[in-house]
Write a protein that holds these residues in place. Structure first.
Motif, PDB file in Angstrom:
ATOM      1  N   TRP A  25       0.827  -1.203   0.000  1.00 13.91           N
ATOM      2  CA  TRP A  25       0.000   0.000   0.000  1.00 13.91           C
ATOM      3  C   TRP A  25       0.867   1.261   0.000  1.00 13.91           C
ATOM      4  O   TRP A  25       0.560   2.231  -0.692  1.00 13.91           O
ATOM      5  N   THR A  80       0.898   4.094  -3.120  1.00 16.26           N
ATOM      6  CA  THR A  80       0.413   5.456  -2.875  1.00 16.26           C
ATOM      7  C   THR A  80       1.545   6.461  -2.660  1.00 16.26           C
ATOM      8  O   THR A  80       1.293   7.602  -2.282  1.00 16.26           O
ATOM      9  N   TYR A 131      -7.211   5.914  -1.299  1.00 13.09           N
ATOM     10  CA  TYR A 131      -6.810   4.544  -1.631  1.00 13.09           C
ATOM     11  C   TYR A 131      -7.705   3.548  -0.916  1.00 13.09           C
ATOM     12  O   TYR A 131      -7.904   3.631   0.284  1.00 13.09           O
ATOM     13  N   LEU A 150      -7.128   3.704  -6.432  1.00 12.89           N
ATOM     14  CA  LEU A 150      -6.712   5.009  -5.929  1.00 12.89           C
ATOM     15  C   LEU A 150      -7.649   6.048  -6.540  1.00 12.89           C
ATOM     16  O   LEU A 150      -7.605   6.299  -7.739  1.00 12.89           O
TER      17      LEU A 150
END
Length: 146
Positions: A60, A64, A129, A136
């Motif tokens: 993650w 991001t 997200y 996203l």
């Protein structure tokens, strides 16, 4: 040393993170309660689960462009290495090593969750997200921050 128990103070109000964390606390408690005969297996279960949630969080952070991903991921790697060393010690009969680590791991986890994981949860919310889908919804916010 006080054992870690799940509480609202550990909740990050993000089920994708909280569910894994809640299970971590349950598995850690099972390790605390384990007999000598089952301790190594309980520690192995905890290690497997911990590696899974750390890998997911690392994914993650990468997806991001989380600015603190290197520090956060490095802490994950160090903790997993220490847990693996505990497993090796336990497999060679040094159960006291695992029992000591279990106490220390709870304290570390509470601090990590309330600082680094809380920052990650905030970042995931800000970027829109969705950990469940990997979608996203605000990618421009990431591009602007880069």
């Amino acid at each position: 040393m006080t054992r870690l128990q799940w509480s609202d103070a550990l909740s990050l109000d993000m089920p994708a993170i909280d569910d894994g964390h809640r299970r971590f606390v349950e598995l850690l408690d099972l390790a605390h309660e384990a007999s000598d005969a089952s301790l190594v297996d309980r520690w192995r279960d905890l290690l497997t689960h911990t590696a899974r949630i750390f890998e997911r969080e690392d994914r993650w952070m990468h997806a991001t462009q989380f600015s603190s991903d290197h520090i956060h991921s490095t802490q994950h790697k160090v903790v997993l290495q220490v847990m693996r060393e505990g497993l090796a010690a336990g497999e060679s009969g040094e159960l006291a090593t695992i029992r000591k680590m279990a106490g220390e791991l709870g304290q570390w986890f509470a601090n990590h969750s309330q600082s680094m994981d809380a920052a990650l949860a905030l970042h995931l919310r800000k970027t829109g997200y969705d950990p469940a889908t990997g979608v996203l919804s605000m990618p421009d916010d990431i591009a602007l921050a880069a």
